[in-house]
Design a protein around this motif. Structure first.
Motif, PDB file in Angstrom:
ATOM      1  N   TRP A 294       0.841  -1.195   0.000  1.00  0.00           N
ATOM      2  CA  TRP A 294       0.000   0.000   0.000  1.00  0.00           C
ATOM      3  C   TRP A 294       0.880   1.251   0.000  1.00  0.00           C
ATOM      4  O   TRP A 294       0.638   2.200  -0.752  1.00  0.00           O
ATOM      5  CB  TRP A 294      -0.920  -0.028   1.222  1.00  0.00           C
ATOM      6  CG  TRP A 294      -1.896   1.102   1.328  1.00  0.00           C
ATOM      7  CD1 TRP A 294      -3.084   1.224   0.684  1.00  0.00           C
ATOM      8  CD2 TRP A 294      -1.756   2.278   2.152  1.00  0.00           C
ATOM      9  NE1 TRP A 294      -3.703   2.402   1.054  1.00  0.00           N
ATOM     10  CE2 TRP A 294      -2.906   3.062   1.947  1.00  0.00           C
ATOM     11  CE3 TRP A 294      -0.770   2.724   3.026  1.00  0.00           C
ATOM     12  CZ2 TRP A 294      -3.095   4.274   2.595  1.00  0.00           C
ATOM     13  CZ3 TRP A 294      -0.963   3.941   3.678  1.00  0.00           C
ATOM     14  CH2 TRP A 294      -2.121   4.706   3.454  1.00  0.00           C
ATOM     15  N   LEU A 295       1.923   1.234   0.843  1.00  0.00           N
ATOM     16  CA  LEU A 295       2.862   2.361   0.887  1.00  0.00           C
ATOM     17  C   LEU A 295       3.537   2.552  -0.470  1.00  0.00           C
ATOM     18  O   LEU A 295       3.638   3.670  -0.978  1.00  0.00           O
ATOM     19  CB  LEU A 295       3.942   2.136   1.947  1.00  0.00           C
ATOM     20  CG  LEU A 295       3.547   2.243   3.405  1.00  0.00           C
ATOM     21  CD1 LEU A 295       4.708   1.833   4.296  1.00  0.00           C
ATOM     22  CD2 LEU A 295       3.089   3.643   3.745  1.00  0.00           C
ATOM     23  N   ARG A 296       4.018   1.452  -1.036  1.00  0.00           N
ATOM     24  CA  ARG A 296       4.719   1.507  -2.319  1.00  0.00           C
ATOM     25  C   ARG A 296       3.833   2.150  -3.391  1.00  0.00           C
ATOM     26  O   ARG A 296       4.298   2.978  -4.174  1.00  0.00           O
ATOM     27  CB  ARG A 296       5.135   0.111  -2.755  1.00  0.00           C
ATOM     28  CG  ARG A 296       5.889   0.060  -4.071  1.00  0.00           C
ATOM     29  CD  ARG A 296       6.250  -1.367  -4.469  1.00  0.00           C
ATOM     30  NE  ARG A 296       7.022  -2.047  -3.461  1.00  0.00           N
ATOM     31  CZ  ARG A 296       8.348  -1.973  -3.339  1.00  0.00           C
ATOM     32  NH1 ARG A 296       9.032  -1.246  -4.193  1.00  0.00           N
ATOM     33  NH2 ARG A 296       8.975  -2.636  -2.396  1.00  0.00           N
ATOM     34  N   THR A 297       2.564   1.803  -3.403  1.00  0.00           N
ATOM     35  CA  THR A 297       1.626   2.385  -4.366  1.00  0.00           C
ATOM     36  C   THR A 297       1.555   3.898  -4.199  1.00  0.00           C
ATOM     37  O   THR A 297       1.552   4.640  -5.188  1.00  0.00           O
ATOM     38  CB  THR A 297       0.230   1.757  -4.211  1.00  0.00           C
ATOM     39  OG1 THR A 297       0.333   0.349  -4.432  1.00  0.00           O
ATOM     40  CG2 THR A 297      -0.768   2.354  -5.179  1.00  0.00           C
TER      41      THR A 297
ATOM     42  N   ILE B 284       8.393   4.739 -17.287  1.00  0.00           N
ATOM     43  CA  ILE B 284       7.801   3.560 -17.921  1.00  0.00           C
ATOM     44  C   ILE B 284       8.640   2.323 -17.611  1.00  0.00           C
ATOM     45  O   ILE B 284       8.099   1.257 -17.289  1.00  0.00           O
ATOM     46  CB  ILE B 284       7.666   3.753 -19.449  1.00  0.00           C
ATOM     47  CG1 ILE B 284       6.783   4.954 -19.780  1.00  0.00           C
ATOM     48  CG2 ILE B 284       7.155   2.471 -20.118  1.00  0.00           C
ATOM     49  CD1 ILE B 284       5.353   4.876 -19.297  1.00  0.00           C
ATOM     50  N   PHE B 285       9.953   2.442 -17.669  1.00  0.00           N
ATOM     51  CA  PHE B 285      10.843   1.320 -17.360  1.00  0.00           C
ATOM     52  C   PHE B 285      10.582   0.812 -15.943  1.00  0.00           C
ATOM     53  O   PHE B 285      10.425  -0.383 -15.713  1.00  0.00           O
ATOM     54  CB  PHE B 285      12.309   1.746 -17.516  1.00  0.00           C
ATOM     55  CG  PHE B 285      13.292   0.647 -17.260  1.00  0.00           C
ATOM     56  CD1 PHE B 285      13.649  -0.231 -18.270  1.00  0.00           C
ATOM     57  CD2 PHE B 285      13.854   0.471 -15.997  1.00  0.00           C
ATOM     58  CE1 PHE B 285      14.554  -1.265 -18.035  1.00  0.00           C
ATOM     59  CE2 PHE B 285      14.747  -0.552 -15.752  1.00  0.00           C
ATOM     60  CZ  PHE B 285      15.103  -1.425 -16.775  1.00  0.00           C
ATOM     61  N   ASN B 286      10.513   1.712 -14.995  1.00  0.00           N
ATOM     62  CA  ASN B 286      10.274   1.322 -13.602  1.00  0.00           C
ATOM     63  C   ASN B 286       8.903   0.682 -13.413  1.00  0.00           C
ATOM     64  O   ASN B 286       8.775  -0.328 -12.726  1.00  0.00           O
ATOM     65  CB  ASN B 286      10.411   2.528 -12.668  1.00  0.00           C
ATOM     66  CG  ASN B 286      11.845   2.873 -12.400  1.00  0.00           C
ATOM     67  OD1 ASN B 286      12.667   2.010 -12.152  1.00  0.00           O
ATOM     68  ND2 ASN B 286      12.167   4.147 -12.468  1.00  0.00           N
TER      69      ASN B 286
ATOM     70  N   GLY C 103       6.198  -4.151 -12.198  1.00  0.00           N
ATOM     71  CA  GLY C 103       5.431  -5.257 -12.766  1.00  0.00           C
ATOM     72  C   GLY C 103       4.069  -4.894 -13.329  1.00  0.00           C
ATOM     73  O   GLY C 103       3.225  -5.769 -13.522  1.00  0.00           O
ATOM     74  N   TYR C 104       3.832  -3.621 -13.617  1.00  0.00           N
ATOM     75  CA  TYR C 104       2.557  -3.224 -14.209  1.00  0.00           C
ATOM     76  C   TYR C 104       2.522  -3.625 -15.687  1.00  0.00           C
ATOM     77  O   TYR C 104       3.546  -3.625 -16.368  1.00  0.00           O
ATOM     78  CB  TYR C 104       2.341  -1.708 -14.108  1.00  0.00           C
ATOM     79  CG  TYR C 104       2.025  -1.231 -12.717  1.00  0.00           C
ATOM     80  CD1 TYR C 104       0.751  -1.385 -12.185  1.00  0.00           C
ATOM     81  CD2 TYR C 104       2.994  -0.605 -11.934  1.00  0.00           C
ATOM     82  CE1 TYR C 104       0.452  -0.934 -10.905  1.00  0.00           C
ATOM     83  CE2 TYR C 104       2.699  -0.162 -10.655  1.00  0.00           C
ATOM     84  CZ  TYR C 104       1.438  -0.333 -10.146  1.00  0.00           C
ATOM     85  OH  TYR C 104       1.146   0.110  -8.887  1.00  0.00           O
TER      86      TYR C 104
ATOM     87  N   GLU D 225      -2.247  -1.094 -17.754  1.00  0.00           N
ATOM     88  CA  GLU D 225      -2.307  -0.378 -16.475  1.00  0.00           C
ATOM     89  C   GLU D 225      -1.486   0.906 -16.540  1.00  0.00           C
ATOM     90  O   GLU D 225      -1.912   1.957 -16.038  1.00  0.00           O
ATOM     91  CB  GLU D 225      -1.767  -1.268 -15.352  1.00  0.00           C
ATOM     92  CG  GLU D 225      -2.598  -2.507 -15.081  1.00  0.00           C
ATOM     93  CD  GLU D 225      -1.903  -3.481 -14.152  1.00  0.00           C
ATOM     94  OE1 GLU D 225      -2.503  -3.802 -13.109  1.00  0.00           O
ATOM     95  OE2 GLU D 225      -0.765  -3.905 -14.469  1.00  0.00           O
ATOM     96  N   ILE D 226      -0.315   0.828 -17.149  1.00  0.00           N
ATOM     97  CA  ILE D 226       0.552   2.008 -17.269  1.00  0.00           C
ATOM     98  C   ILE D 226      -0.145   3.085 -18.090  1.00  0.00           C
ATOM     99  O   ILE D 226      -0.101   4.267 -17.730  1.00  0.00           O
ATOM    100  CB  ILE D 226       1.904   1.623 -17.903  1.00  0.00           C
ATOM    101  CG1 ILE D 226       2.679   0.683 -16.971  1.00  0.00           C
ATOM    102  CG2 ILE D 226       2.731   2.875 -18.223  1.00  0.00           C
ATOM    103  CD1 ILE D 226       3.905   0.046 -17.590  1.00  0.00           C
ATOM    104  N   SER D 227      -0.809   2.663 -19.168  1.00  0.00           N
ATOM    105  CA  SER D 227      -1.477   3.656 -20.013  1.00  0.00           C
ATOM    106  C   SER D 227      -2.551   4.412 -19.238  1.00  0.00           C
ATOM    107  O   SER D 227      -2.720   5.618 -19.418  1.00  0.00           O
ATOM    108  CB  SER D 227      -2.063   2.991 -21.264  1.00  0.00           C
ATOM    109  OG  SER D 227      -3.169   2.181 -20.937  1.00  0.00           O
ATOM    110  N   LYS D 228      -3.263   3.719 -18.356  1.00  0.00           N
ATOM    111  CA  LYS D 228      -4.280   4.388 -17.539  1.00  0.00           C
ATOM    112  C   LYS D 228      -3.639   5.316 -16.506  1.00  0.00           C
ATOM    113  O   LYS D 228      -4.107   6.432 -16.282  1.00  0.00           O
ATOM    114  CB  LYS D 228      -5.158   3.353 -16.840  1.00  0.00           C
ATOM    115  CG  LYS D 228      -6.105   2.645 -17.787  1.00  0.00           C
ATOM    116  CD  LYS D 228      -6.944   1.605 -17.072  1.00  0.00           C
ATOM    117  CE  LYS D 228      -7.821   0.874 -18.067  1.00  0.00           C
ATOM    118  NZ  LYS D 228      -8.565  -0.222 -17.459  1.00  0.00           N
ATOM    119  N   MET D 229      -2.574   4.832 -15.861  1.00  0.00           N
ATOM    120  CA  MET D 229      -1.905   5.637 -14.837  1.00  0.00           C
ATOM    121  C   MET D 229      -1.306   6.915 -15.426  1.00  0.00           C
ATOM    122  O   MET D 229      -1.408   7.983 -14.834  1.00  0.00           O
ATOM    123  CB  MET D 229      -0.775   4.827 -14.181  1.00  0.00           C
ATOM    124  CG  MET D 229      -1.228   3.670 -13.339  1.00  0.00           C
ATOM    125  SD  MET D 229       0.158   2.570 -12.945  1.00  0.00           S
ATOM    126  CE  MET D 229       0.918   3.474 -11.611  1.00  0.00           C
TER     127      MET D 229
END
Length: 190
Positions: free
Chosen positions: A80-83, A140-142, A148-149, A153-157
């Motif tokens: 949760w923290l990491r998010t 994006i790399f991270n 692990g996204y 998911e990345i496109s939405k974020m």
């Protein structure tokens, strides 16, 4: 980064969270010292340098303390923290509006084939190389490689298309390989 100069007392995670929610500074200090090293590593992956990573860490913990009452005690607290820290890093990059750099289509770099290029790098050296990537590539790399996204998911974020996410990842990998190759060449000339 601040490192603990004392031994952390044994407190259950639930008591620690409740103490922080009730505003107890001693519990907030304990939570900070317990999770700051791990969250700082997350910040370092997204920030372009050490000092900005420290800023990301501070901003992230402010958000944690403001949102701690929202933690539903389901799943990993560290997750949760990491998010929160990942989202904070992305938010800072978006605010700067320079989070991505695209090559014109006719200048798109070709992927360098070097499958074992990372085998000889220590974690700290790799992190330093990743920090040299432009903001968009690094982000994006991270998100894809480290967090692990999926591209969806990345496109939405990031509020980009999946294709942009994929191309940014490809370009990030190419740029990272070039950074590592340049680093290796410089070391050989010493």
């Amino acid at each position: 980064m601040i490192t603990p100069t004392y031994t952390l007392p044994l407190i259950t995670q639930e008591a620690l969270i409740n103490g922080c929610i009730s505003g107890r500074a001693d519990y907030q200090r304990i939570l900070f010292h317990k999770y700051a090293p791990t969250m700082f590593a997350v910040c370092l992956r997204y920030a372009p340098d050490y000092h900005q990573a420290e800023d990301y860490l501070q901003e992230g913990f402010i958000k944690v303390f403001n949102k701690l009452h929202q933690y539903a005690n389901k799943g990993s607290f560290e997750g949760w923290l990491r998010t929160i820290f990942v989202n904070n890093s992305i938010e800072v990059l978006r605010k700067n509006k320079k989070w991505y750099e695209l090559f014109p289509n006719d200048q798109s770099p070709q992927l360098v084939s070097a499958p074992n290029i990372l085998d000889h790098l220590a974690t700290q050296e790799l992190l330093q190389c990743i920090q040299k990537l432009p903001d968009g590539y690094r982000t994006i790399f991270n998100l894809y490689v480290i967090e692990g996204y999926a591209h969806k998911e990345i496109s939405k974020m990031m509020k980009i298309s999946e294709g942009t996410s994929k191309s940014q990842l490809s370009r990030a990998r190419t740029a990272l390989q070039r950074i590592i190759a340049t680093r290796d060449t410089q070391l050989e000339n010493i």
